[in-house]
Design a protein around this motif. Structure first.
Motif, PDB file in Angstrom:
ATOM      1  N   ASP A   1       0.617  -1.405  -0.109  1.00 29.18           N
ATOM      2  CA  ASP A   1      -0.043  -0.065  -0.057  1.00 29.18           C
ATOM      3  C   ASP A   1       0.818   1.245  -0.127  1.00 29.18           C
ATOM      4  N   SER A   2       1.893   1.463   0.711  1.00 31.37           N
ATOM      5  CA  SER A   2       2.471   2.556   1.088  1.00 31.37           C
ATOM      6  C   SER A   2       3.846   2.077   1.807  1.00 31.37           C
ATOM      7  N   MET A   3       4.552   3.345   2.455  1.00 32.62           N
ATOM      8  CA  MET A   3       5.649   3.034   3.197  1.00 32.62           C
ATOM      9  C   MET A   3       5.699   3.920   4.586  1.00 32.62           C
ATOM     10  N   ALA A   4       5.911   3.017   5.478  1.00 29.40           N
ATOM     11  CA  ALA A   4       5.864   3.693   6.764  1.00 29.40           C
ATOM     12  C   ALA A   4       6.990   4.494   7.103  1.00 29.40           C
ATOM     13  N   ILE A   5       7.169   5.597   7.769  1.00 28.79           N
ATOM     14  CA  ILE A   5       8.112   6.345   8.211  1.00 28.79           C
ATOM     15  C   ILE A   5       8.197   6.273   9.657  1.00 28.79           C
ATOM     16  N   LEU A   6       9.267   5.951  10.396  1.00 31.10           N
ATOM     17  CA  LEU A   6       9.556   5.693  11.737  1.00 31.10           C
ATOM     18  C   LEU A   6      10.389   6.775  12.332  1.00 31.10           C
ATOM     19  N   LYS A   7       9.781   7.221  13.856  1.00 25.07           N
ATOM     20  CA  LYS A   7      10.625   8.257  14.669  1.00 25.07           C
ATOM     21  C   LYS A   7      11.213   7.141  15.723  1.00 25.07           C
ATOM     22  N   GLU A   8      12.388   6.883  15.731  1.00 30.70           N
ATOM     23  CA  GLU A   8      13.003   5.903  16.513  1.00 30.70           C
ATOM     24  C   GLU A   8      12.383   4.608  16.118  1.00 30.70           C
ATOM     25  N   ASP A   9      11.533   4.092  17.172  1.00 30.85           N
ATOM     26  CA  ASP A   9      10.845   2.560  16.923  1.00 30.85           C
ATOM     27  C   ASP A   9       9.449   2.868  16.833  1.00 30.85           C
TER      28      ASP A   9
END
Length: 397
Positions: free
Chosen positions: A222-230
């Motif tokens: 569907d898409s790509m997730a961006i993480l901030k730390e975990d």
């Protein structure tokens, strides 16, 4: 001398005849190929595993039964749950051949380092499985949707993601070590592919779903997730995922749609792409220079330009360069202005190429990334035009 030879012979025989101390017969084990982690209202983890029924995966031995089974258990830690699965499963679970880990969106929002630590410590679990998240659906449901070709949901997902990244580039191709590297780095944010389910989930769980040319339900990238730390920060579109691979020099092949005239387009197949990055601090600002080099051939053309002329190839090459530059700069600006998240690892490049300056701004890299000057230089050589030199459009009267 004879005593020494005799001792060596005995030691050799003992080593040859001894077996593995922890071996298990194949009839006593179940191979786990997929794992999903969700979280309920009671703040407990729900661990779901998919084990394969090897007999049903072969066309020669299949008899129409389910090719795999999915089982879920709720508890506080994955370490306990993974060893407690025999409350419902008869055989010992082997995790060394796991192909995919699906993390629920609600889990990712709260943070995943607690159970990632378990996966990294476990000596049975390798680090070559895909790490993805489920968007708008439960992670467990992703493992329950059957498929026509690869009968196991997890094996299908592993092949699907690998093929996708090789042919177009929409999967960031994240493994366990990739996540850990991003988590421990001050110059890079983590990412992972996001999956969803299209269609009727209830029908998609049935074995009958594998017998239909048009499946009732399918798992899609569907898409790509961006993480901030975990933790989950937000999602990016698939085109941004492709651009992420391009910028980080991980793109294999792709196809770019290019405007060649009003409402007319080219389909340009990109291959042999190389991206080189340089970074330094100039007058208090981060300066990033990207050089993208690629070869290409014409996949399709809706324009009437004469492909027997070298000037046509030069023209199409310039248009392709312009489109790629626009795409890459758009993704970079989005990450700078909307998310302030360096998923490209520009900070790591700066760490390697301008160490002293980066160490002075390391704790404030997000702010510097937001204001960084990123120059993108693209050079594309179109080598050929497929098996035709004359466009069908040029033959129209």
């Amino acid at each position: 001398m004879r005593l020494l030879k005799g001792t060596l012979i005995i030691i050799t025989i003992v080593m040859i005849l001894s077996g593995c101390w922890d071996h298990r017969e194949i009839s006593e084990i179940t191979v786990v190929v997929g794992m999903a982690v969700d979280k309920g209202d009671d703040d407990k983890y729900t661990l779901t595993v998919e084990g394969i029924n090897a007999k049903e995966l072969s066309d020669k031995t299949a008899s129409g039964f389910a090719p795999s089974f999915v089982f879920s258990l709720k508890g506080d830690t994955l370490a306990e749950l993974s060893q407690k699965m025999n409350v419902g499963i008869s055989k010992h679970l082997i995790f060394s051949h796991m192909k995919v880990l699906v993390i629920g969106e609600n889990v990712l929002k709260e943070g995943i380092i607690d159970f990632i630590d378990y996966l990294e410590r476990n000596r049975e679990i390798r680090d070559d499985f895909n790490i993805v998240t489920a968007r708008n659906v439960k992670a467990a449901d992703v493992l329950k949707v059957t498929y026509l070709v690869q009968k196991s949901s997890s094996l299908k997902l592993h092949t699907q993601l690998s093929t996708f990244v090789e042919s177009w580039g929409g999967d960031p191709d994240i493994r366990l070590n990739d996540f850990i590297q991003a988590y421990t780095s001050s110059g890079r944010r983590g990412v992972m592919a996001a999956l969803t389910i299209k269609g009727d989930l209830e029908k998609g769980r049935s074995v009958e779903n594998m017998k239909k040319g048009a499946a009732d339900a399918m798992v899609l990238v569907d898409s790509m997730a961006i993480l901030k730390e975990d933790k989950l920060q937000d999602f990016l579109q698939l085109e941004d995922a492709r651009n992420y691979l391009w910028i980080t020099n991980k793109l294999d092949k792709t196809v770019v749609t290019v405007d060649c005239s009003k409402n007319k387009f080219l389909g340009v197949r990109i291959f042999n792409t190389v991206t080189k990055s340089k970074a330094r601090i100039v007058k208090g600002k981060a300066m990033i220079n990207l050089k993208v080099r690629a070869e290409a051939y014409l996949d399709s053309s809706q324009c009437k330009d004469d492909l027997t002329q070298i000037n046509t190839f030069k023209k199409f090459g310039k248009l392709t360069e312009k489109q790629i530059k626009k795409n890459l700069e758009g993704t970079i600006k989005k990450l700078q202005q909307e998310f302030e998240s360096d998923i490209f690892g520009f900070g790591e490049i700066l760490y390697r190429q301008d160490y002293d300056n980066f160490k002075r701004i390391e704790k404030h890299w997000d702010e510097y990334f937001k204001d960084a000057i990123v120059n993108v230089d693209v050079n594309v050589k179109i080598r050929r035009s497929g098996i035709r030199t004359k466009s069908l459009f040029s033959e129209q009267k």
